[in-house]
Design a protein around this motif. Structure first.
Motif, PDB file in Angstrom:
ATOM      1  N   SER A 199      44.435  41.890  35.095  1.00 17.37           N
ATOM      2  CA  SER A 199      44.080  40.565  35.596  1.00 17.37           C
ATOM      3  C   SER A 199      45.175  39.986  36.487  1.00 17.37           C
ATOM      4  O   SER A 199      44.890  39.318  37.480  1.00 17.37           O
ATOM      5  N   GLY A 231      30.459  41.089  29.366  1.00 17.52           N
ATOM      6  CA  GLY A 231      30.893  41.430  30.721  1.00 17.52           C
ATOM      7  C   GLY A 231      29.755  41.456  31.724  1.00 17.52           C
ATOM      8  O   GLY A 231      29.800  40.741  32.739  1.00 17.52           O
ATOM      9  N   THR A 259      45.086  45.253  29.811  1.00 18.63           N
ATOM     10  CA  THR A 259      44.098  44.254  30.211  1.00 18.63           C
ATOM     11  C   THR A 259      44.741  43.107  30.968  1.00 18.63           C
ATOM     12  O   THR A 259      44.249  42.669  32.021  1.00 18.63           O
ATOM     13  N   GLN A 304      37.112  44.002  38.429  1.00 17.94           N
ATOM     14  CA  GLN A 304      37.642  44.232  37.082  1.00 17.94           C
ATOM     15  C   GLN A 304      36.527  44.582  36.105  1.00 17.94           C
ATOM     16  O   GLN A 304      36.662  45.509  35.295  1.00 17.94           O
ATOM     17  N   PHE A 305      35.422  43.867  36.171  1.00 17.43           N
ATOM     18  CA  PHE A 305      34.299  44.172  35.289  1.00 17.43           C
ATOM     19  C   PHE A 305      33.723  45.548  35.590  1.00 17.43           C
ATOM     20  O   PHE A 305      33.324  46.274  34.682  1.00 17.43           O
ATOM     21  N   PHE A 338      36.041  38.842  30.146  1.00 18.53           N
ATOM     22  CA  PHE A 338      36.658  40.064  30.647  1.00 18.53           C
ATOM     23  C   PHE A 338      37.640  40.632  29.636  1.00 18.53           C
ATOM     24  O   PHE A 338      37.706  41.847  29.439  1.00 18.53           O
ATOM     25  N   THR A 343      41.987  35.712  29.680  1.00 17.12           N
ATOM     26  CA  THR A 343      41.965  37.170  29.527  1.00 17.12           C
ATOM     27  C   THR A 343      42.786  37.582  28.315  1.00 17.12           C
ATOM     28  O   THR A 343      42.359  38.417  27.503  1.00 17.12           O
ATOM     29  N   GLY A 381      37.267  39.295  39.751  1.00 16.57           N
ATOM     30  CA  GLY A 381      36.444  39.515  38.568  1.00 16.57           C
ATOM     31  C   GLY A 381      35.442  40.641  38.686  1.00 16.57           C
ATOM     32  O   GLY A 381      35.304  41.467  37.776  1.00 16.57           O
ATOM     33  N   THR A 431      35.678  42.414  26.992  1.00 15.51           N
ATOM     34  CA  THR A 431      35.077  43.641  27.506  1.00 15.51           C
ATOM     35  C   THR A 431      36.119  44.716  27.731  1.00 15.51           C
ATOM     36  O   THR A 431      35.905  45.899  27.412  1.00 15.51           O
ATOM     37  N   SER A 432      37.258  44.339  28.291  1.00 14.62           N
ATOM     38  CA  SER A 432      38.305  45.314  28.580  1.00 14.62           C
ATOM     39  C   SER A 432      38.879  45.916  27.300  1.00 14.62           C
ATOM     40  O   SER A 432      39.041  47.132  27.194  1.00 14.62           O
TER      41      SER A 432
END
Length: 255
Positions: A60, A179, A56, A69-70, A42, A157, A66, A45-46
């Motif tokens: 979290s 992700g 980011t 968030q994704f 994550f 994260t 999750g 990806t973020s």
């Protein structure tokens, strides 16, 4: 007269006992560690979607679910409107409210603790708590899973976001697919019945099919229509079948 003796009382040699605390902790740690490490994906990806390391990490810390968030950072990475991305993440997170209704009865935590416990109501903590044979074991499993997962998810994260910031373009390394891959890995074990798998398949088809024609983030919302669509189809299919048989269970007489 012979003296009568009372018949012997047969007792269980081993009275039933609850699940040992060590077994509950072991199971909870296994789930917490396995899922918590995916926070690295994550973070990558973020950061790759344009969010800063601070944004980011705050996401979290405060959201801590999750799938939502994704979904949020995925929509942002595709150029979606922030409000649309937030709406998709919100709808995915509403399932936690239903988990909370069940866990509030099972755990029965004090009122002062409920706001903090509510933050840990997610798929994994719910699954571990509901799998326990007693309230005490459920509380232990919920607490250990939540604490382990929260600490690891936020730590990884941060590491993922810092790593993505250091390497630059995540797409060049193929990390932009991390992700979605983790999201599917978390989702797949939950699809236990044919109905659930069918719903997931239709949702994927809707999302991918509408991706070229709708703004980024909207296909995720449209994919949610898969659930009522499957339920409607099942109702239509079961209705005629249920009405075909006589309610009394006897064959109708013919004249």
């Amino acid at each position: 007269m012979a003296e009568r003796t009372a018949p012997p009382v047969i007792r269980d040699s081993a009275p039933p006992q609850g699940k040992p605390d060590a077994a509950v902790v072991r199971d909870a740690l296994g789930v917490g560690v396995a899922v918590g490490l995916s926070g690295f994906a994550f973070g990558v990806t973020s950061a790759g979607s344009g969010l800063s390391v601070l944004q980011t990490c705050v996401l979290s810390l405060l959201v801590f679910t999750g799938a939502s968030q994704f979904a949020l950072v995925g929509a942002l990475a595709a150029g979606g409107n922030p409000f649309t991305a937030a709406a998709g993440a919100f709808f995915l997170g509403t399932r936690n409210a239903f988990y909370g209704l069940r866990l509030s009865q099972l755990l029965a935590v004090p009122k002062a603790v409920r706001p903090f416990a509510a933050h840990w109501v997610i798929d994994e903590t719910t699954a571990v708590a509901l799998a326990q044979p007693s309230r005490r074991a459920a509380r232990l499993g919920f607490t250990v899973t939540g604490l382990t997962l929260y600490v690891l998810w936020n730590a990884t994260t941060l590491l993922g976001a810092l790593g993505a910031e250091a390497i630059g373009d995540t797409a060049a390394w193929g990390l932009d697919a991390a992700g979605p891959a983790v999201f599917l890995a978390l989702l797949a074990p939950m699809l236990k019945t044919a109905t659930e798998r069918t719903t997931a398949g239709i949702a994927v088809l809707l999302g991918l099919g509408l991706l070229p024609v709708l703004p980024a983030g909207v296909p995720v919302l449209a994919a949610a229509l898969a659930a009522p669509l499957v339920l409607w189809f099942q109702g239509r299919r079961m209705g005629p079948a249920a009405g075909a048989a006589d309610p009394s269970g006897r064959e109708k007489e013919t004249r």
